[in-house]
Write a protein that holds these residues in place. Structure first.
Motif, short mmCIF file in Angstrom:
data_model
loop_
_atom_site.label_atom_id
_atom_site.label_comp_id
_atom_site.label_asym_id
_atom_site.label_seq_id
_atom_site.Cartn_x
_atom_site.Cartn_y
_atom_site.Cartn_z
N ARG A 243 24.70 102.84 11.80
CA ARG A 243 25.50 103.28 12.95
C ARG A 243 25.26 102.39 14.18
O ARG A 243 26.20 101.97 14.86
N ASN A 244 24.00 102.09 14.47
CA ASN A 244 23.70 101.26 15.65
C ASN A 244 24.26 99.85 15.49
O ASN A 244 24.74 99.24 16.46
N PHE A 245 24.23 99.32 14.26
CA PHE A 245 24.81 98.00 14.00
C PHE A 245 26.31 98.02 14.25
O PHE A 245 26.86 97.09 14.87
N GLU A 246 27.00 99.08 13.79
CA GLU A 246 28.45 99.17 13.99
C GLU A 246 28.78 99.34 15.47
O GLU A 246 29.79 98.80 15.94
N ILE A 247 27.97 100.09 16.20
CA ILE A 247 28.19 100.24 17.64
C ILE A 247 28.07 98.88 18.33
O ILE A 247 28.87 98.53 19.20
N LYS A 248 27.08 98.12 17.90
CA LYS A 248 26.90 96.78 18.47
C LYS A 248 28.09 95.88 18.14
O LYS A 248 28.55 95.11 18.99
N ARG A 249 28.60 95.99 16.92
CA ARG A 249 29.75 95.19 16.51
C ARG A 249 31.07 95.77 17.03
O ARG A 249 32.11 95.12 16.98
N ARG A 250 31.03 97.03 17.44
CA ARG A 250 32.18 97.74 18.03
C ARG A 250 33.32 97.93 17.04
O ARG A 250 34.49 98.02 17.41
N SER A 251 32.99 98.00 15.77
CA SER A 251 34.00 98.26 14.74
C SER A 251 33.33 98.73 13.46
O SER A 251 32.13 98.50 13.26
N CYS A 252 34.13 99.38 12.61
CA CYS A 252 33.62 99.90 11.34
C CYS A 252 33.55 98.76 10.32
O CYS A 252 34.57 98.17 9.97
N ASN A 253 32.35 98.48 9.85
CA ASN A 253 32.13 97.34 8.96
C ASN A 253 32.03 97.73 7.49
O ASN A 253 31.84 96.86 6.65
N TYR A 254 32.17 99.02 7.20
CA TYR A 254 32.01 99.48 5.82
C TYR A 254 33.15 100.44 5.49
O TYR A 254 33.47 101.34 6.25
N GLY A 255 33.76 100.23 4.33
CA GLY A 255 34.84 101.11 3.91
C GLY A 255 35.88 100.37 3.09
O GLY A 255 35.79 99.15 2.89
N VAL A 256 36.88 101.08 2.63
CA VAL A 256 37.89 100.47 1.76
C VAL A 256 38.76 99.46 2.49
O VAL A 256 39.43 98.64 1.85
N HIS A 257 38.74 99.48 3.82
CA HIS A 257 39.46 98.44 4.58
C HIS A 257 38.76 97.09 4.47
O HIS A 257 39.29 96.08 4.95
N ARG A 258 37.58 97.07 3.83
CA ARG A 258 36.85 95.83 3.56
C ARG A 258 36.83 95.50 2.07
O ARG A 258 36.17 94.55 1.65
N ASP A 259 37.56 96.27 1.26
CA ASP A 259 37.61 96.02 -0.19
C ASP A 259 38.21 94.64 -0.49
O ASP A 259 38.95 94.07 0.32
N ASP A 260 37.93 94.17 -1.69
CA ASP A 260 38.57 92.95 -2.18
C ASP A 260 38.78 93.08 -3.68
O ASP A 260 38.09 93.86 -4.36
N ILE A 261 39.74 92.34 -4.18
CA ILE A 261 39.97 92.24 -5.63
C ILE A 261 39.67 90.79 -6.01
O ILE A 261 40.35 89.87 -5.56
N ILE A 262 38.64 90.59 -6.82
CA ILE A 262 38.25 89.24 -7.22
C ILE A 262 39.02 88.88 -8.49
O ILE A 262 38.96 89.60 -9.49
N LEU A 263 39.76 87.78 -8.43
CA LEU A 263 40.58 87.32 -9.55
C LEU A 263 39.79 86.27 -10.32
O LEU A 263 39.46 85.21 -9.77
N LEU A 264 39.51 86.57 -11.58
CA LEU A 264 38.63 85.72 -12.38
C LEU A 264 39.34 85.22 -13.63
O LEU A 264 40.21 85.89 -14.18
N LEU A 265 38.92 84.05 -14.07
CA LEU A 265 39.33 83.52 -15.37
C LEU A 265 38.07 83.02 -16.07
O LEU A 265 37.39 82.12 -15.55
N ASP A 266 37.75 83.65 -17.20
CA ASP A 266 36.50 83.32 -17.90
C ASP A 266 35.30 83.42 -16.96
O ASP A 266 34.43 82.55 -16.91
N GLU A 267 35.30 84.50 -16.16
CA GLU A 267 34.19 84.84 -15.25
C GLU A 267 34.05 83.90 -14.06
O GLU A 267 33.05 83.98 -13.32
N THR A 268 35.02 83.03 -13.82
CA THR A 268 34.99 82.14 -12.66
C THR A 268 36.17 82.46 -11.75
O THR A 268 37.29 82.64 -12.24
N PRO A 269 35.97 82.58 -10.43
CA PRO A 269 37.09 82.83 -9.52
C PRO A 269 38.20 81.80 -9.71
O PRO A 269 37.94 80.59 -9.73
N VAL A 270 39.43 82.28 -9.86
CA VAL A 270 40.54 81.38 -10.18
C VAL A 270 40.76 80.34 -9.08
O VAL A 270 41.19 79.22 -9.36
N LYS A 271 40.47 80.71 -7.83
CA LYS A 271 40.71 79.75 -6.74
C LYS A 271 39.80 78.53 -6.85
O LYS A 271 40.08 77.50 -6.22
N ASN A 272 38.74 78.63 -7.64
CA ASN A 272 37.80 77.52 -7.78
C ASN A 272 38.14 76.56 -8.91
O ASN A 272 37.60 75.46 -8.97
#
Length: 364
Positions: A243-272
């Protein structure tokens, strides 16, 4: 459901345009700047209320006009023609009609039109930040699990996140604690829906990737759900501890608004590892998988909009991907320039209609 009549008024260079599309495949031909992509934007508006281009509403409205309108008569296997429409003011305000009646929310219109877009920004789902991938999975959640509660959960989450962020900016400990329980509840609901839909999508991706990328039949695509907090930890405990860290950052740093979907091919990120062409085919496989999941769960027919398809995919990719149009019976709208028409017709190789556009008007 397919669009049986489309009418567009005062959208970009289109003053007034009406036509009756083919129920399955439509090729819209014209030179650059003639208005063919604006037709796709109009269709996209029915499903999303915005353009697939990075444009503000004011940019869509024809110069010198105050608003634009898109009207569609749509027909399914079970219903006769029904009327849908959207009017957007230059200010951004919208008026929505669903089955001829005024609707309160855009979601009432969007639920009728599952639009899949493959355009020049298709690679954003790989190359851009997590927001594009969250938007994709939430679109699928909305259609696969669509009911009034799903749309309401997302609306509530946006409101609670905004309120909790405001409390964090003010350092108001009392308000932070007041908003946190509802914030946690909504996070867990969205997490559950995303996880369920993503798990179901995985089996379809494996199949469609082989179909689109025939040279990589032994490669395994995988979609990994990365939570916006440590998945081994309870979200309420994470928020309390930080809570104190988020107050310092002035925003919510944890939650589904921070989710990501990692796209992999043979266990390696496709963008790589994938080239630009290979990345486009990976995205196309992902979209085809989404369509198949949606149809399996809802029996809805998706509507595809594909801008300048010959510039985005080679002949073999078009043929591999859209040969399924013969059996899927979805409605597709391709755009191309005149010199690419013959190769697209050869690649899709099934019943279709061709429409020529010039200076914002349909010539046939």
């Amino acid at each position: 459901m397919h669009i049986s009549k489309l009418a567009i008024h005062q959208l970009r260079c289109i003053d007034k345009l009406e036509f009756r599309p083919h129920p399955y495949c439509n090729i819209i031909v014209g030179e650059n700047g003639c208005g063919k992509t604006s037709i796709l934007e109009a269709i996209y508006l029915l499903g999303f209320g915005r353009s697939f281009r990075k444009s503000k509403t004011a940019d869509l409205v024809q110069f010198g006009q105050s608003d634009l309108t898109v009207f569609a008569a749509a027909q399914s296997d079970y219903d006769s023609n029904e009327q849908f429409g959207i009017r957007k003011q230059r200010s951004g305000e919208s008026e929505i009609k669903v089955r001829g009646r005024r609707a309160k929310r855009l979601s009432e219109l969007s639920s009728q039109f599952p639009i899949i877009s493959f355009t020049s920004d298709a690679l954003d789902i790989i190359d851009s930040g997590p927001a594009n991938r969250r938007r994709f999975i939430d679109w699928l959640v909305f259609h696969v699990k669509h009911n009034s509660d799903v749309a309401d959960v997302y609306r509530q989450f946006d409101k609670v996140l905004e309120q909790r962020n405001e409390a964090l900016k003010l350092g108001d400990d009392k308000q932070i604690k007041a908003w946190t329980p509802k914030f946690v509840e909504l996070n867990l609901q969205i997490q559950s829906m995303r996880n369920e839909v993503l798990t179901e999508l995985q089996s379809y991706v494996t199949q469609t990737y082989t179909q689109v990328e025939s040279s990589k039949v032994n490669s395994k695509p995988r979609l990994e759900y990365k939570l916006g907090w440590n998945k081994e930890s309870d979200l309420a405990e994470v928020l309390e501890k930080n809570r104190n860290f988020e107050i310092k950052r002035r925003s919510c740093n944890y939650g589904v608004h921070r989710d990501d979907i990692i796209l992999l091919l043979d266990e390696t990120p496709v963008k790589n590892i994938l080239s630009r062409g290979e990345s486009k085919r990976f995205v196309l496989a992902l979209l085809l998988a989404a369509e198949q999941l949606l149809q399996a769960k809802t029996q809805k027919q998706c509507i595809w909009v594909l801008d300048d398809i010959a510039a985005e995919l080679d002949y073999q990719s078009i043929e591999n991907a859209f040969s399924i149009g013969k059996t899927q019976k979805n409605q597709m709208f391709f755009t191309c320039i005149e010199k690419d028409l013959a190769i697209i017709q050869q690649a899709i190789n099934f019943e279709h209609a061709v429409f020529h556009v010039k200076h914002g008007k349909m010539l046939n």
